[in-house]
Design an enzyme around this catalytic site. Structure first.
Site, PDB file in Angstrom:
ATOM      1  N   ARG A  37      37.974 -76.293 -18.865  1.00 54.72           N
ATOM      2  CA  ARG A  37      37.003 -77.346 -18.344  1.00 54.72           C
ATOM      3  C   ARG A  37      35.539 -76.760 -18.337  1.00 54.72           C
ATOM      4  O   ARG A  37      34.618 -77.262 -17.543  1.00 54.72           O
ATOM      5  CB  ARG A  37      37.675 -77.628 -16.872  1.00 54.72           C
ATOM      6  CG  ARG A  37      38.751 -78.345 -17.045  1.00 54.72           C
ATOM      7  CD  ARG A  37      38.778 -79.311 -16.177  1.00 54.72           C
ATOM      8  NE  ARG A  37      39.781 -80.632 -16.591  1.00 54.72           N
ATOM      9  CZ  ARG A  37      39.267 -81.414 -17.363  1.00 54.72           C
ATOM     10  NH1 ARG A  37      38.156 -81.941 -17.818  1.00 54.72           N
ATOM     11  NH2 ARG A  37      40.281 -82.460 -17.973  1.00 54.72           N
ATOM     12  N   HIS A  67      38.956 -70.693 -29.025  1.00 55.94           N
ATOM     13  CA  HIS A  67      38.879 -72.337 -28.900  1.00 55.94           C
ATOM     14  C   HIS A  67      37.852 -72.476 -27.597  1.00 55.94           C
ATOM     15  O   HIS A  67      37.995 -71.999 -26.705  1.00 55.94           O
ATOM     16  CB  HIS A  67      40.062 -73.338 -28.511  1.00 55.94           C
ATOM     17  CG  HIS A  67      39.934 -74.572 -28.698  1.00 55.94           C
ATOM     18  ND1 HIS A  67      38.918 -75.227 -28.030  1.00 55.94           N
ATOM     19  CD2 HIS A  67      40.591 -75.552 -29.356  1.00 55.94           C
ATOM     20  CE1 HIS A  67      38.894 -76.705 -28.302  1.00 55.94           C
ATOM     21  NE2 HIS A  67      40.064 -76.656 -29.004  1.00 55.94           N
ATOM     22  N   TYR A  70      36.993 -77.520 -23.907  1.00 54.44           N
ATOM     23  CA  TYR A  70      36.610 -79.094 -24.554  1.00 54.44           C
ATOM     24  C   TYR A  70      35.574 -79.894 -23.818  1.00 54.44           C
ATOM     25  O   TYR A  70      35.375 -80.892 -24.130  1.00 54.44           O
ATOM     26  CB  TYR A  70      37.920 -79.729 -24.856  1.00 54.44           C
ATOM     27  CG  TYR A  70      38.905 -79.589 -23.678  1.00 54.44           C
ATOM     28  CD1 TYR A  70      38.665 -80.519 -22.481  1.00 54.44           C
ATOM     29  CD2 TYR A  70      40.364 -79.046 -23.682  1.00 54.44           C
ATOM     30  CE1 TYR A  70      39.594 -80.694 -21.535  1.00 54.44           C
ATOM     31  CE2 TYR A  70      40.971 -78.742 -22.460  1.00 54.44           C
ATOM     32  CZ  TYR A  70      40.656 -79.691 -21.604  1.00 54.44           C
ATOM     33  OH  TYR A  70      41.650 -79.684 -20.364  1.00 54.44           O
ATOM     34  N   HIS A 107      35.277 -78.521 -30.495  1.00 50.31           N
ATOM     35  CA  HIS A 107      35.034 -80.316 -30.671  1.00 50.31           C
ATOM     36  C   HIS A 107      33.531 -80.306 -30.640  1.00 50.31           C
ATOM     37  O   HIS A 107      32.489 -80.079 -29.951  1.00 50.31           O
ATOM     38  CB  HIS A 107      35.600 -80.862 -29.415  1.00 50.31           C
ATOM     39  CG  HIS A 107      37.111 -80.527 -29.300  1.00 50.31           C
ATOM     40  ND1 HIS A 107      37.868 -81.137 -28.279  1.00 50.31           N
ATOM     41  CD2 HIS A 107      37.909 -79.715 -29.936  1.00 50.31           C
ATOM     42  CE1 HIS A 107      39.132 -80.649 -28.223  1.00 50.31           C
ATOM     43  NE2 HIS A 107      39.002 -80.081 -29.354  1.00 50.31           N
ATOM     44  N   GLU A 142      36.193 -78.997 -35.329  1.00 54.17           N
ATOM     45  CA  GLU A 142      37.318 -79.500 -35.349  1.00 54.17           C
ATOM     46  C   GLU A 142      37.439 -80.950 -35.701  1.00 54.17           C
ATOM     47  O   GLU A 142      36.710 -81.729 -35.455  1.00 54.17           O
ATOM     48  CB  GLU A 142      38.257 -79.433 -34.126  1.00 54.17           C
ATOM     49  CG  GLU A 142      39.699 -80.008 -33.905  1.00 54.17           C
ATOM     50  CD  GLU A 142      40.307 -79.512 -32.677  1.00 54.17           C
ATOM     51  OE1 GLU A 142      39.921 -78.693 -32.040  1.00 54.17           O
ATOM     52  OE2 GLU A 142      41.597 -79.966 -32.612  1.00 54.17           O
ATOM     53  N   ASP A 176      43.068 -80.820 -37.377  1.00 54.69           N
ATOM     54  CA  ASP A 176      44.033 -80.848 -36.592  1.00 54.69           C
ATOM     55  C   ASP A 176      45.169 -82.129 -36.917  1.00 54.69           C
ATOM     56  O   ASP A 176      44.427 -83.115 -37.115  1.00 54.69           O
ATOM     57  CB  ASP A 176      43.293 -81.203 -35.308  1.00 54.69           C
ATOM     58  CG  ASP A 176      44.454 -81.471 -33.981  1.00 54.69           C
ATOM     59  OD1 ASP A 176      45.364 -82.247 -34.182  1.00 54.69           O
ATOM     60  OD2 ASP A 176      44.278 -80.941 -32.979  1.00 54.69           O
ATOM     61  N   HIS A 179      45.036 -85.307 -34.768  1.00 55.96           N
ATOM     62  CA  HIS A 179      43.783 -85.884 -34.763  1.00 55.96           C
ATOM     63  C   HIS A 179      43.334 -86.600 -36.030  1.00 55.96           C
ATOM     64  O   HIS A 179      43.115 -87.876 -36.028  1.00 55.96           O
ATOM     65  CB  HIS A 179      42.474 -85.020 -34.633  1.00 55.96           C
ATOM     66  CG  HIS A 179      42.603 -84.352 -33.086  1.00 55.96           C
ATOM     67  ND1 HIS A 179      41.776 -83.326 -32.811  1.00 55.96           N
ATOM     68  CD2 HIS A 179      43.361 -84.191 -32.276  1.00 55.96           C
ATOM     69  CE1 HIS A 179      41.934 -82.885 -31.500  1.00 55.96           C
ATOM     70  NE2 HIS A 179      42.946 -83.498 -31.447  1.00 55.96           N
ATOM     71  N   HIS A 211      45.423 -77.227 -36.807  1.00 53.21           N
ATOM     72  CA  HIS A 211      46.105 -77.416 -35.551  1.00 53.21           C
ATOM     73  C   HIS A 211      47.402 -78.239 -35.896  1.00 53.21           C
ATOM     74  O   HIS A 211      47.103 -79.340 -36.465  1.00 53.21           O
ATOM     75  CB  HIS A 211      45.340 -77.890 -34.514  1.00 53.21           C
ATOM     76  CG  HIS A 211      44.344 -77.214 -33.754  1.00 53.21           C
ATOM     77  ND1 HIS A 211      43.321 -77.686 -33.316  1.00 53.21           N
ATOM     78  CD2 HIS A 211      44.309 -75.781 -33.816  1.00 53.21           C
ATOM     79  CE1 HIS A 211      42.498 -76.570 -32.829  1.00 53.21           C
ATOM     80  NE2 HIS A 211      43.341 -75.331 -33.024  1.00 53.21           N
ATOM     81  N   ASP A 224      44.485 -89.296 -29.766  1.00 55.53           N
ATOM     82  CA  ASP A 224      44.358 -88.092 -29.274  1.00 55.53           C
ATOM     83  C   ASP A 224      45.466 -87.778 -28.292  1.00 55.53           C
ATOM     84  O   ASP A 224      45.002 -87.205 -27.291  1.00 55.53           O
ATOM     85  CB  ASP A 224      43.096 -87.382 -29.169  1.00 55.53           C
ATOM     86  CG  ASP A 224      43.080 -85.978 -29.099  1.00 55.53           C
ATOM     87  OD1 ASP A 224      44.206 -85.381 -29.196  1.00 55.53           O
ATOM     88  OD2 ASP A 224      41.910 -85.447 -28.626  1.00 55.53           O
ATOM     89  N   HIS A 226      48.868 -85.400 -28.320  1.00 54.82           N
ATOM     90  CA  HIS A 226      49.948 -84.625 -28.844  1.00 54.82           C
ATOM     91  C   HIS A 226      51.213 -84.641 -28.411  1.00 54.82           C
ATOM     92  O   HIS A 226      51.675 -84.830 -27.090  1.00 54.82           O
ATOM     93  CB  HIS A 226      49.348 -82.925 -28.575  1.00 54.82           C
ATOM     94  CG  HIS A 226      48.025 -82.589 -29.175  1.00 54.82           C
ATOM     95  ND1 HIS A 226      47.420 -81.444 -29.216  1.00 54.82           N
ATOM     96  CD2 HIS A 226      46.798 -83.491 -29.440  1.00 54.82           C
ATOM     97  CE1 HIS A 226      46.406 -81.441 -29.480  1.00 54.82           C
ATOM     98  NE2 HIS A 226      45.824 -82.917 -29.665  1.00 54.82           N
ATOM     99  N   GLU A 256      49.635 -76.932 -30.850  1.00 54.00           N
ATOM    100  CA  GLU A 256      49.065 -77.281 -29.417  1.00 54.00           C
ATOM    101  C   GLU A 256      49.845 -78.204 -28.936  1.00 54.00           C
ATOM    102  O   GLU A 256      49.461 -79.306 -28.438  1.00 54.00           O
ATOM    103  CB  GLU A 256      47.689 -77.699 -29.414  1.00 54.00           C
ATOM    104  CG  GLU A 256      46.764 -76.819 -30.258  1.00 54.00           C
ATOM    105  CD  GLU A 256      45.226 -77.458 -30.655  1.00 54.00           C
ATOM    106  OE1 GLU A 256      45.158 -78.698 -31.194  1.00 54.00           O
ATOM    107  OE2 GLU A 256      44.436 -76.848 -30.099  1.00 54.00           O
TER     108      GLU A 256
HETATM  109 ZN    ZN Z   1      43.895 -82.938 -29.437  1.00 53.31          ZN
HETATM  110 FE    FE Z   2      43.215 -79.332 -31.727  1.00 53.42          FE
HETATM  111 FE    FE Z   3      40.934 -78.548 -29.870  1.00 55.30          FE
END
Ligand code: ZN
Ligand code: FE
Ligand code: FE
Length: 273
Positions: A37, A67, A70, A107, A142, A176, A179, A211, A224, A226, A256
């Site tokens: 976060r 990563h 996000y 991202h 990504e 991904d 995605h 991913h 989005d 997963h 993920e």
């Molecule tokens: Zn995602």
């Molecule tokens: Fe991803």
């Molecule tokens: Fe990601």
């Protein structure tokens, strides 16, 4: 040999992640550079990093993926949010110098109504500020699902960002599977066609990581969410074809999916086949 692993928690340090990876049959992994976060990163423990690098060398772990949090939004309309993204990004890239060969995935962000063109411009501006000449890390954009005002749901948008970055040698893309499928690239029915399109628009040499996720939602849903491998709309067969595709050999594949370690171990085994 297939390079596959999963997202791991970095809270117990690098050596711990290396050991966890090996314990589930992984030879790569992904981790958040700090709390996902956002917020402060803790001090890098260089002794832990050195111990990890020795361990990784001895156990064949290579090309790991960092990563970015996000919440980082390089193309927010709010200058304060962009400034936070720039500081976080710059600080992360400095730490990445201690992990030679690792890549840094982020991202691209959400343009929040300013339009994709403006978003692309702001993202490239940030990259041009933080990619200082003395840094070595490859930075990966990504591919996104195109949820809300996300930038990066189309390959053209990622190509547009790269075109504006001065240090292009530092730029790559992380594909991904959830995605792109949600975004409307049919990796189930026509994987070769999607890769050809990626090559035409971005260039396959830019593809540096994948991913591997199933999707809870149907093709082109722009959602989005997963799903576990084989339990979603993409399915095991299609994902197996992705990780074993000859054009993608040598890339790090990171799961993920909503799993604990034992679930990841099973999925890694399934995908190794
Ligand atoms: Zn995602
Ligand atoms: Fe991803
Ligand atoms: Fe990601």
């Amino acid at each position: 040999m297939l390079r596959i692993g999963c997202h791991l928690s970095s809270s117990k340090g690098f050596l711990h992640m290396g050991e966890e990876a090996v314990s589930i049959g992984a030879n790569t992994f992904q981790f958040f550079t700090r709390n996902p976060r956002g917020s402060r990163a803790k001090q890098l423990d260089l002794q832990d990093v050195r111990a990890y690098l020795d361990y990784a060398g001895a156990h064949g772990i290579g090309r790991i993926v960092a990563h970015a949090p996000y919440t980082l939004n390089p193309c927010s309309g709010d200058p304060k949010v962009r400034e936070f993204a720039r500081l976080t990004f710059a600080d992360d890239l400095e730490r990445m110098e201690y992990l030679p060969g690792a890549v840094y995935n982020f991202h691209p962000g959400s343009h929040v109504g300013q339009g994709a063109e403006k978003g692309i411009e702001l993202i490239a501006d940030l990259l041009n500020e933080v990619l200082r000449p003395e840094l070595h890390t490859k930075v990966l954009l990504e591919t996104m699902a195109g949820k809300g005002t996300e930038v990066g749901g189309r390959f053209e948008e990622l190509a547009g960002i790269i075109a504006r970055v001065e240090r292009k040698e530092c730029m790559g893309v992380c594909l991904d599977t959830c995605h792109v499928y949600d975004a409307g690239y049919d990796i189930v029915g026509d994987l070769d066609g999607v890769l050809a399109e990626f090559d035409r628009v971005i260039g396959l040499e830019r593809l540096q990581a994948v991913h591997v996720n199933d999707s809870k939602n149907p093709f082109q849903s722009h959602k989005d969410r997963h799903e576990r491998i084989g339990e979603g709309s993409i399915g095991l067969e299609a994902l197996y074809r992705v990780v074993h595709h000859p054009l993608l050999a040598d890339l790090p594949f990171c799961l993920e999916t909503p799993n604990e370690l034992d679930g990841y171990a099973r999925e890694i085994q399934m995908l190794r086949g």
